[in-house]
Design a protein around this motif. Structure first.
Motif, PDB file in Angstrom:
ATOM      1  N   LEU A 144       2.663  62.643 -18.294  1.00  0.00           N
ATOM      2  CA  LEU A 144       2.326  62.621 -17.013  1.00  0.00           C
ATOM      3  C   LEU A 144       2.231  63.085 -16.236  1.00  0.00           C
ATOM      4  CD1 LEU A 144       2.690  59.470 -15.483  1.00  0.00           C
ATOM      5  CD2 LEU A 144       4.526  59.356 -14.901  1.00  0.00           C
ATOM      6  N   HIS A 145       2.710  64.373 -16.280  1.00  0.00           N
ATOM      7  CA  HIS A 145       2.252  65.674 -15.559  1.00  0.00           C
ATOM      8  C   HIS A 145       0.868  66.289 -15.654  1.00  0.00           C
ATOM      9  CE1 HIS A 145       2.996  69.958 -13.964  1.00  0.00           C
ATOM     10  NE2 HIS A 145       2.303  70.049 -15.515  1.00  0.00           N
ATOM     11  N   GLU A 146       0.479  65.841 -17.262  1.00  0.00           N
ATOM     12  CA  GLU A 146      -0.237  66.623 -17.777  1.00  0.00           C
ATOM     13  C   GLU A 146      -1.529  65.410 -17.161  1.00  0.00           C
ATOM     14  OE1 GLU A 146      -0.999  69.571 -18.377  1.00  0.00           O
ATOM     15  OE2 GLU A 146       0.441  69.877 -18.970  1.00  0.00           O
ATOM     16  N   GLY A 147      -1.358  63.933 -16.757  1.00  0.00           N
ATOM     17  CA  GLY A 147      -2.436  63.373 -16.532  1.00  0.00           C
ATOM     18  C   GLY A 147      -2.579  63.240 -14.847  1.00  0.00           C
ATOM     19  N   ALA A 148      -1.864  63.301 -14.246  1.00  0.00           N
ATOM     20  CA  ALA A 148      -1.758  63.811 -12.970  1.00  0.00           C
ATOM     21  C   ALA A 148      -2.956  65.025 -12.281  1.00  0.00           C
ATOM     22  CB  ALA A 148      -0.300  64.286 -11.978  1.00  0.00           C
TER      23      ALA A 148
ATOM     24  N   LYS B  56     -10.930  71.562  -2.120  1.00  0.00           N
ATOM     25  CA  LYS B  56     -10.454  70.494  -2.590  1.00  0.00           C
ATOM     26  C   LYS B  56      -9.713  70.818  -3.797  1.00  0.00           C
ATOM     27  CE  LYS B  56     -14.242  68.326  -1.008  1.00  0.00           C
ATOM     28  NZ  LYS B  56     -15.585  67.244  -1.303  1.00  0.00           N
ATOM     29  N   ARG B  57      -9.197  72.060  -3.962  1.00  0.00           N
ATOM     30  CA  ARG B  57      -8.633  72.649  -6.083  1.00  0.00           C
ATOM     31  C   ARG B  57      -7.368  72.350  -5.687  1.00  0.00           C
ATOM     32  NH1 ARG B  57     -12.385  77.896  -6.746  1.00  0.00           N
ATOM     33  NH2 ARG B  57     -14.516  77.194  -6.310  1.00  0.00           N
ATOM     34  N   TYR B  58      -6.827  72.668  -4.708  1.00  0.00           N
ATOM     35  CA  TYR B  58      -5.329  72.357  -4.539  1.00  0.00           C
ATOM     36  C   TYR B  58      -4.705  70.924  -5.451  1.00  0.00           C
ATOM     37  CZ  TYR B  58      -7.021  76.316  -1.819  1.00  0.00           C
ATOM     38  OH  TYR B  58      -7.215  77.759  -1.487  1.00  0.00           O
ATOM     39  N   LEU B  59      -4.976  70.335  -4.739  1.00  0.00           N
ATOM     40  CA  LEU B  59      -4.047  69.043  -5.199  1.00  0.00           C
ATOM     41  C   LEU B  59      -4.316  68.433  -7.089  1.00  0.00           C
ATOM     42  CD1 LEU B  59      -2.653  65.999  -4.492  1.00  0.00           C
ATOM     43  CD2 LEU B  59      -5.546  65.572  -4.282  1.00  0.00           C
ATOM     44  N   PRO B  60      -5.931  68.928  -7.474  1.00  0.00           N
ATOM     45  CA  PRO B  60      -5.837  68.738  -9.097  1.00  0.00           C
ATOM     46  C   PRO B  60      -4.650  69.941  -9.718  1.00  0.00           C
ATOM     47  CG  PRO B  60      -8.016  68.687  -8.405  1.00  0.00           C
ATOM     48  CD  PRO B  60      -6.830  68.548  -7.030  1.00  0.00           C
TER      49      PRO B  60
ATOM     50  N   LEU C 264      -1.593  70.757  -7.349  1.00  0.00           N
ATOM     51  CA  LEU C 264      -0.769  70.452  -7.655  1.00  0.00           C
ATOM     52  C   LEU C 264       0.268  69.116  -7.991  1.00  0.00           C
ATOM     53  CD1 LEU C 264       0.440  72.473  -4.607  1.00  0.00           C
ATOM     54  CD2 LEU C 264       0.531  73.199  -6.469  1.00  0.00           C
ATOM     55  N   ALA C 265      -0.574  68.770  -8.456  1.00  0.00           N
ATOM     56  CA  ALA C 265      -0.684  67.124  -9.368  1.00  0.00           C
ATOM     57  C   ALA C 265       0.453  67.303  -9.728  1.00  0.00           C
ATOM     58  CB  ALA C 265      -2.045  66.470  -9.824  1.00  0.00           C
ATOM     59  N   GLY C 266       0.801  67.658 -10.980  1.00  0.00           N
ATOM     60  CA  GLY C 266       1.803  67.515 -11.645  1.00  0.00           C
ATOM     61  C   GLY C 266       3.072  68.289 -11.190  1.00  0.00           C
ATOM     62  N   ILE C 267       2.604  68.991 -10.585  1.00  0.00           N
ATOM     63  CA  ILE C 267       4.387  69.431  -9.674  1.00  0.00           C
ATOM     64  C   ILE C 267       4.593  68.256  -8.778  1.00  0.00           C
ATOM     65  CG2 ILE C 267       5.291  70.936  -7.902  1.00  0.00           C
ATOM     66  CD1 ILE C 267       3.523  73.155  -9.061  1.00  0.00           C
ATOM     67  N   LEU C 268       3.998  67.849  -8.341  1.00  0.00           N
ATOM     68  CA  LEU C 268       4.445  66.166  -7.576  1.00  0.00           C
ATOM     69  C   LEU C 268       4.572  65.448  -8.334  1.00  0.00           C
ATOM     70  CD1 LEU C 268       4.084  64.533  -5.417  1.00  0.00           C
ATOM     71  CD2 LEU C 268       1.862  63.970  -5.304  1.00  0.00           C
ATOM     72  N   VAL C 269       4.165  64.648  -9.950  1.00  0.00           N
ATOM     73  CA  VAL C 269       4.633  64.013 -10.134  1.00  0.00           C
ATOM     74  C   VAL C 269       6.410  64.451 -11.452  1.00  0.00           C
ATOM     75  CG1 VAL C 269       4.650  63.256 -12.900  1.00  0.00           C
ATOM     76  CG2 VAL C 269       2.410  63.013 -11.448  1.00  0.00           C
TER      77      VAL C 269
ATOM     78  N   LEU D 265       3.081  82.909 -16.937  1.00  0.00           N
ATOM     79  CA  LEU D 265       2.414  82.287 -18.124  1.00  0.00           C
ATOM     80  C   LEU D 265       1.182  81.469 -17.843  1.00  0.00           C
ATOM     81  CD1 LEU D 265       5.965  81.558 -19.417  1.00  0.00           C
ATOM     82  CD2 LEU D 265       4.369  82.977 -20.059  1.00  0.00           C
ATOM     83  N   ARG D 266       0.515  81.382 -16.055  1.00  0.00           N
ATOM     84  CA  ARG D 266      -0.615  80.468 -16.200  1.00  0.00           C
ATOM     85  C   ARG D 266       0.089  79.442 -15.811  1.00  0.00           C
ATOM     86  NH1 ARG D 266      -4.950  81.250 -20.569  1.00  0.00           N
ATOM     87  NH2 ARG D 266      -3.003  81.885 -21.876  1.00  0.00           N
ATOM     88  N   THR D 267       0.713  79.379 -15.151  1.00  0.00           N
ATOM     89  CA  THR D 267       1.187  77.792 -14.355  1.00  0.00           C
ATOM     90  C   THR D 267       0.883  77.400 -13.386  1.00  0.00           C
ATOM     91  OG1 THR D 267       3.235  79.277 -13.322  1.00  0.00           O
ATOM     92  CG2 THR D 267       3.761  78.164 -15.806  1.00  0.00           C
ATOM     93  N   ASP D 268       0.938  76.046 -13.377  1.00  0.00           N
ATOM     94  CA  ASP D 268       0.301  75.910 -12.379  1.00  0.00           C
ATOM     95  C   ASP D 268       0.447  76.414 -11.010  1.00  0.00           C
ATOM     96  OD1 ASP D 268      -0.578  73.218 -13.845  1.00  0.00           O
ATOM     97  OD2 ASP D 268       1.406  72.301 -12.621  1.00  0.00           O
ATOM     98  N   LEU D 269       1.300  77.128 -10.941  1.00  0.00           N
ATOM     99  CA  LEU D 269       1.383  77.554  -9.316  1.00  0.00           C
ATOM    100  C   LEU D 269       0.531  79.316  -9.377  1.00  0.00           C
ATOM    101  CD1 LEU D 269       5.023  77.208  -8.296  1.00  0.00           C
ATOM    102  CD2 LEU D 269       2.888  76.563  -7.588  1.00  0.00           C
TER     103      LEU D 269
END
Length: 409
Positions: free
Chosen positions: A165-169, A208-212, A214-219, A267-271
């Motif tokens: 679900l995280h990756e799907g977001a 416009k890149r920030y939401l894609p 951070l979407a996984g962290i939001l989920v 580790l090249r995470t979302d952040l």
């Protein structure tokens, strides 16, 4: 494509391209195949002339008049061919297909949806603070003592749907912008991870890149809060209801741990990707690693092993000077945790499993113990296989490059 056979006085056909100008560089690419390259502003302008219908010779003359420099147009066309921007002779250009789930992405990140997300997160945090029975703590992972397999399934396999679900977001947030996405299994040091690729983000304005990203962290936050709220009416109940409530809390705690894992930038995470976007970097991780390698080989006097820094962007080079130490500290910490925590825990788990097996060697216990060991050590085994395959591929590429250099020499 045979460039030698081209008539440089005739217009070329190019695939539909996107252009994103940022500072002194322009990102140009084909969104249909996610092929992108960084071009200087003048090179991008030359490409636009070709796209508008100028022949290569006409575009080269225009470039000389506009910038006062001569351009090797054949060399420029070779670059375009490498990025698969030129349409081969006789090939028809198919119409771009609509990106699936784009409307879903728009709905999931609409203003009404954000209001619901805020209410859910607020309620979840309030419950965690006010009700000690559902507060996040490591004891939550031991939701049952009846079966080792059940314990592992709840804490390891039970995270799989939330990870997807995280990756799907990420994917849906990208598709909201019309970007293609792919999902694959990867490795981060000794962790096995799912990775969503959104190569098209490089051609999207930074804001416009920030939401894609951070979407996984939001989920993750939404899942943790939803599971916590769902556990409230169950966790104090006896029997199956109480077990389900404790399982919800175990999965909520695991989700929060994955949220904390996002702060392992190295580790090249979302952040990490968020930070590099804000800092204006292109490939900080690679530049930092190559900077470290260059310092190592310089100390050993092996200057022939140094990586040429000409391919680094000035911003990457500047940030890498301090980021390299953060990366070294991070890997040192992860290695230390491997030695003082992961390995001892693995040994302890094995001892418990063997003790249970010896104390009561019934078929049910044997099955329970064997499945438990496979589930606990399977991830490390798969990560090891992926690491070996990665090293073999890199070694193969290095060997082929060495052979090609020898033939060319």
């Amino acid at each position: 494509m045979d460039l030698a056979a081209l008539d440089l006085d005739k217009s070329l056909r190019l695939y539909p391209l996107t252009f994103l100008e940022e500072g002194e560089e322009v990102t140009v690419g084909r969104p249909d195949i996610d092929s992108y390259g960084l071009f200087p502003v003048d090179a991008a302008a030359l490409l636009r002339r070709l796209e508008a219908g100028d022949s290569p010779n006409e575009a080269a003359r225009w470039f000389g008049e506009e910038y006062g420099e001569q351009v090797d147009i054949l060399e420029f066309l070779e670059v375009l061919d490498e990025y698969e921007m030129l349409v081969p002779e006789g090939e028809q250009v198919a119409e771009a297909k609509a990106v699936r789930w784009q409307r879903l992405g728009t709905a999931l990140f609409s203003p009404p949806a954000w209001v619901l997300y805020a209410l859910l997160i607020g309620a979840g945090i309030a419950a965690m603070v006010l009700d000690r029975h559902v507060a996040p703590r490591y004891q939550n992972i031991f939701f049952t003592s009846s079966s080792l397999v059940a314990l592992t399934l709840g804490n390891v396999i039970g995270q799989a749907p939330w990870i997807l679900l995280h990756e799907g977001a990420h994917a849906v947030a990208g598709r909201r912008l019309g970007l293609n996405s792919t999902l694959r299994i990867g490795r981060r040091f000794y962790y096995l991870v799912f990775v969503t690729s959104l190569d098209g983000l490089v051609a999207v304005p930074r804001r416009k890149r920030y939401l894609p990203m951070l979407a996984g962290i939001l989920v993750d936050l939404l899942v943790a809060c939803a599971l916590t709220l769902a556990a409230i009416p169950l966790v104090r109940q006896p029997g199956a209801a109480g077990l389900i409530g404790r399982l919800f809390l175990a999965m909520a705690f695991g989700t929060l741990m994955r949220f904390a894992w996002q702060f392992y930038f190295f580790l090249r995470t979302d952040l990490y990707f968020l930070a590099t976007t804000v800092l204006g970097c292109n490939d900080l991780q690679t530049v930092a690693r190559q900077t470290l390698q260059n310092r190592f080989w310089s100390l050993l006097g092996r200057r022939e092993r140094l990586v040429d820094p000409e391919g680094w962007t000035p911003r990457d080079r500047s940030v890498a000077r301090w980021y390299v130490w953060l990366m070294v500290a991070g890997y040192t910490l992860m290695t230390a945790l491997l030695v003082i925590a992961v390995i001892p825990t693995a040994v302890r788990i094995t001892e418990l499993a063997v003790h249970k097996l010896v104390a009561d060697p019934t078929p049910l216990n044997v099955t329970d113990t064997c499945v438990f060991l496979v589930l606990n050590f399977g991830e490390l085994a798969i990560a090891g296989v992926l690491a070996i395959r990665g090293w073999q591929r890199r070694g193969g590429r290095a060997t082929r490059a060495a052979v090609a250099e020898e033939i060319a020499g």
